[in-house]
Write a protein that holds these residues in place. Structure first.
Motif, mmCIF file in Angstrom:
data_model
loop_
_atom_site.group_PDB
_atom_site.id
_atom_site.type_symbol
_atom_site.label_atom_id
_atom_site.label_comp_id
_atom_site.label_asym_id
_atom_site.label_seq_id
_atom_site.Cartn_x
_atom_site.Cartn_y
_atom_site.Cartn_z
ATOM 1 N N LEU A 173 3.970 64.264 -39.533
ATOM 2 C CA LEU A 173 4.326 65.297 -38.560
ATOM 3 C C LEU A 173 4.652 66.616 -39.245
ATOM 4 O O LEU A 173 4.432 67.689 -38.677
ATOM 5 C CB LEU A 173 5.501 64.819 -37.703
ATOM 6 N N CYS A 174 5.168 66.551 -40.466
ATOM 7 C CA CYS A 174 5.357 67.783 -41.243
ATOM 8 C C CYS A 174 4.007 68.449 -41.500
ATOM 9 O O CYS A 174 3.873 69.672 -41.407
ATOM 10 C CB CYS A 174 6.048 67.478 -42.577
ATOM 11 N N ILE A 175 3.014 67.626 -41.810
ATOM 12 C CA ILE A 175 1.664 68.148 -42.071
ATOM 13 C C ILE A 175 1.067 68.752 -40.811
ATOM 14 O O ILE A 175 0.586 69.893 -40.812
ATOM 15 C CB ILE A 175 0.749 67.026 -42.608
ATOM 16 N N SER A 176 1.102 68.006 -39.713
ATOM 17 C CA SER A 176 0.459 68.460 -38.478
ATOM 18 C C SER A 176 1.178 69.646 -37.844
ATOM 19 O O SER A 176 0.565 70.418 -37.096
ATOM 20 C CB SER A 176 0.374 67.306 -37.466
ATOM 21 N N ASN A 177 2.465 69.811 -38.146
ATOM 22 C CA ASN A 177 3.223 70.928 -37.581
ATOM 23 C C ASN A 177 3.416 72.075 -38.571
ATOM 24 O O ASN A 177 4.160 73.013 -38.290
ATOM 25 C CB ASN A 177 4.599 70.439 -37.104
ATOM 26 N N THR A 178 2.718 71.981 -39.706
ATOM 27 C CA THR A 178 2.759 73.023 -40.746
ATOM 28 C C THR A 178 4.193 73.387 -41.108
ATOM 29 O O THR A 178 4.581 74.559 -41.171
ATOM 30 C CB THR A 178 1.994 74.289 -40.298
ATOM 31 N N VAL A 179 5.005 72.353 -41.328
ATOM 32 C CA VAL A 179 6.387 72.556 -41.750
ATOM 33 C C VAL A 179 6.400 73.209 -43.136
ATOM 34 O O VAL A 179 5.617 72.860 -44.015
ATOM 35 C CB VAL A 179 7.150 71.210 -41.782
ATOM 36 N N LYS A 180 7.286 74.170 -43.322
ATOM 37 C CA LYS A 180 7.311 74.937 -44.574
ATOM 38 C C LYS A 180 7.845 74.123 -45.751
ATOM 39 O O LYS A 180 7.354 74.260 -46.872
ATOM 40 C CB LYS A 180 8.148 76.200 -44.393
ATOM 41 N N LYS A 181 8.871 73.292 -45.498
ATOM 42 C CA LYS A 181 9.452 72.545 -46.615
ATOM 43 C C LYS A 181 10.169 71.299 -46.110
ATOM 44 O O LYS A 181 10.814 71.321 -45.058
ATOM 45 C CB LYS A 181 10.419 73.427 -47.412
ATOM 46 N N LEU A 182 10.058 70.247 -46.902
ATOM 47 C CA LEU A 182 10.690 68.960 -46.595
ATOM 48 C C LEU A 182 11.613 68.587 -47.745
ATOM 49 O O LEU A 182 11.245 68.686 -48.913
ATOM 50 C CB LEU A 182 9.615 67.882 -46.429
ATOM 51 N N CYS A 183 12.822 68.139 -47.402
ATOM 52 C CA CYS A 183 13.753 67.601 -48.400
ATOM 53 C C CYS A 183 13.994 66.136 -48.070
ATOM 54 O O CYS A 183 14.444 65.806 -46.959
ATOM 55 C CB CYS A 183 15.081 68.359 -48.398
ATOM 56 N N TYR A 184 13.678 65.267 -49.007
ATOM 57 C CA TYR A 184 13.862 63.831 -48.787
ATOM 58 C C TYR A 184 14.981 63.310 -49.668
ATOM 59 O O TYR A 184 14.988 63.539 -50.878
ATOM 60 C CB TYR A 184 12.568 63.066 -49.097
ATOM 61 N N ILE A 185 15.931 62.606 -49.068
ATOM 62 C CA ILE A 185 17.011 62.013 -49.838
ATOM 63 C C ILE A 185 16.642 60.578 -50.187
ATOM 64 O O ILE A 185 16.548 59.708 -49.330
ATOM 65 C CB ILE A 185 18.376 62.085 -49.105
ATOM 66 N N SER A 186 16.382 60.378 -51.456
ATOM 67 C CA SER A 186 15.997 59.071 -51.958
ATOM 68 C C SER A 186 17.209 58.408 -52.601
ATOM 69 O O SER A 186 18.310 58.444 -52.039
ATOM 70 C CB SER A 186 14.839 59.214 -52.953
ATOM 71 N N SER A 187 17.061 57.842 -53.771
ATOM 72 C CA SER A 187 18.155 57.129 -54.431
ATOM 73 C C SER A 187 17.824 56.942 -55.908
ATOM 74 O O SER A 187 16.638 56.903 -56.287
ATOM 75 C CB SER A 187 18.365 55.762 -53.769
ATOM 76 N N ILE A 188 18.856 56.792 -56.725
ATOM 77 C CA ILE A 188 18.598 56.463 -58.120
ATOM 78 C C ILE A 188 17.960 55.076 -58.235
ATOM 79 O O ILE A 188 17.368 54.747 -59.265
ATOM 80 C CB ILE A 188 19.879 56.517 -58.983
ATOM 81 N N ALA A 189 18.046 54.283 -57.157
ATOM 82 C CA ALA A 189 17.410 52.963 -57.159
ATOM 83 C C ALA A 189 15.893 53.075 -57.268
ATOM 84 O O ALA A 189 15.225 52.140 -57.719
ATOM 85 C CB ALA A 189 17.779 52.204 -55.883
#
Length: 338
Positions: A111-127
């Protein structure tokens, strides 16, 4: 407009408070209405005017695996903080973990791609970061993931989610990934995160594992996320660790702040080996939820040291001392426990 997923969790609720405090235009998705009270609880730690701040958020009921509801949430969105995740180390939860962490992230990326979102921040983990075979070697953002290792189901699915984010960067979405360690923040005392650690230590623990882990204050996580989103940095991942501590030292610090006795017996590898097998047997015979898996027993016995120099250098960032975080969170816990 900014979209926040997982806004009813520890990081998400603190992130929302920071965003609305800065008068950002924010939309947040939620799955269950009763979880919204958790957001108000977090807000109450930092303001007496909870409703004013809370009402600045445009709430949308949506599920990250329900495309129609997500499509509505993405209308007019320019930036996305993807905090939603399922945290579990129970092997029998693997398929649910894949559905939420990997498939759900793939939906957000699409949906970020299809809506031409400017920037995405993903919270992952040290795991989701690989481990060095030598305990004396620092783990960095470049440490390679080993798919042949006996990784936990949670780690596998967080790594899979990162792959989806990297796919999005190849399809035109700028993104940053943050890999925090154990996040220290108030509230959520029963949710299985760091809040439950404070509760367990307060009630009394007999054993401490011999391993190490990385710790970071929730406000450091939020500040790093917003700074990265507002910077020109893109398509990079960052380890968010203030300090690496043994579990013994961490438990001692928390016990002191809570004014209770700390654990005084080391959980040996043999003890943990017996414990996770008994835990498995209890699950098989009586259907009880897993509390200790083979992978978790190995993890809490391992001495892994994470390197935070990349973030400090590129953002000129200074982390809050863990002693300060422990003191603050302990005070909130004591105030609430009476």
């Amino acid at each position: 407009m900014i979209l926040v997923t997982g806004g009813t969790g520890l990081v998400g609720s603190h992130l929302l408070f920071k965003l609305v405090s800065n008068d950002s235009s924010v939309r947040a998705i939620y799955r269950r209405a009763h979880k919204l009270e958790s957001v108000k609880k977090v807000f109450s730690y930092y303001t007496d005017d909870v409703e004013t701040f809370y009402n600045k958020i445009e709430w949308v009921e949506a599920n990250i695996n329900d495309i129609p509801s997500l499509e509505a949430a993405f209308i007019d969105i320019t930036h996305v903080y993807h905090c939603a995740a399922f945290i579990s180390f129970e092997p029998n939860k693997y398929h649910e973990l894949r559905k939420i962490n990997i498939k759900g992230t793939a939906n957000i990326v699409n949906l970020c791609i299809s809506n031409t979102v400017k920037k995405l921040c993903y919270i992952s983990s040290i795991a989701a970061i690989g481990n060095e075979p030598n305990e004396d070697t620092l783990v960095t953002e470049k440490t390679e993931w080993n798919p042949e290792a006996d990784n936990s189901v949670y780690a596998i699915t967080k790594y899979g989610a990162e792959i989806e984010v990297w796919r999005g960067t190849q399809e035109g979405v700028d993104a940053v990934i943050v890999n925090p360690g154990i996040i220290l923040g108030p509230g959520f005392w029963n949710a299985g995160g760091s809040g439950s650690l404070f509760k367990q230590i307060y009630k009394g623990l007999k054993f401490y594992p011999k391993g190490t882990s990385g710790y970071v204050d929730v406000w450091n996580v939020v500040d790093c996320m917003t700074k990265l989103m507002n910077s020109s940095l893109k398509n990079e991942r960052y380890i968010l660790i203030a300090e690496n501590l043994t579990f013994k030292i961490f438990q001692d610090k928390v016990a002191k702040a809570l004014n209770v006795k700390s654990a005084n017996k080391e959980a040996s590898s043999l003890l943990l080996s017996v414990a996770w097998r008994l835990d498995w047997l209890s699950h098989k015979l009586f259907g009880k939820r897993r509390k200790l898996s083979k992978q978790m027993a190995k993890s809490i016995s391992s001495k892994i040291v994470f390197d935070n120099s990349k973030l400090k250098k590129e953002l000129h960032f200074s982390f809050t001392p863990i002693d300060d975080s422990i003191t603050r969170v302990s005070k909130y816990y004591l105030d609430e426990s009476g």
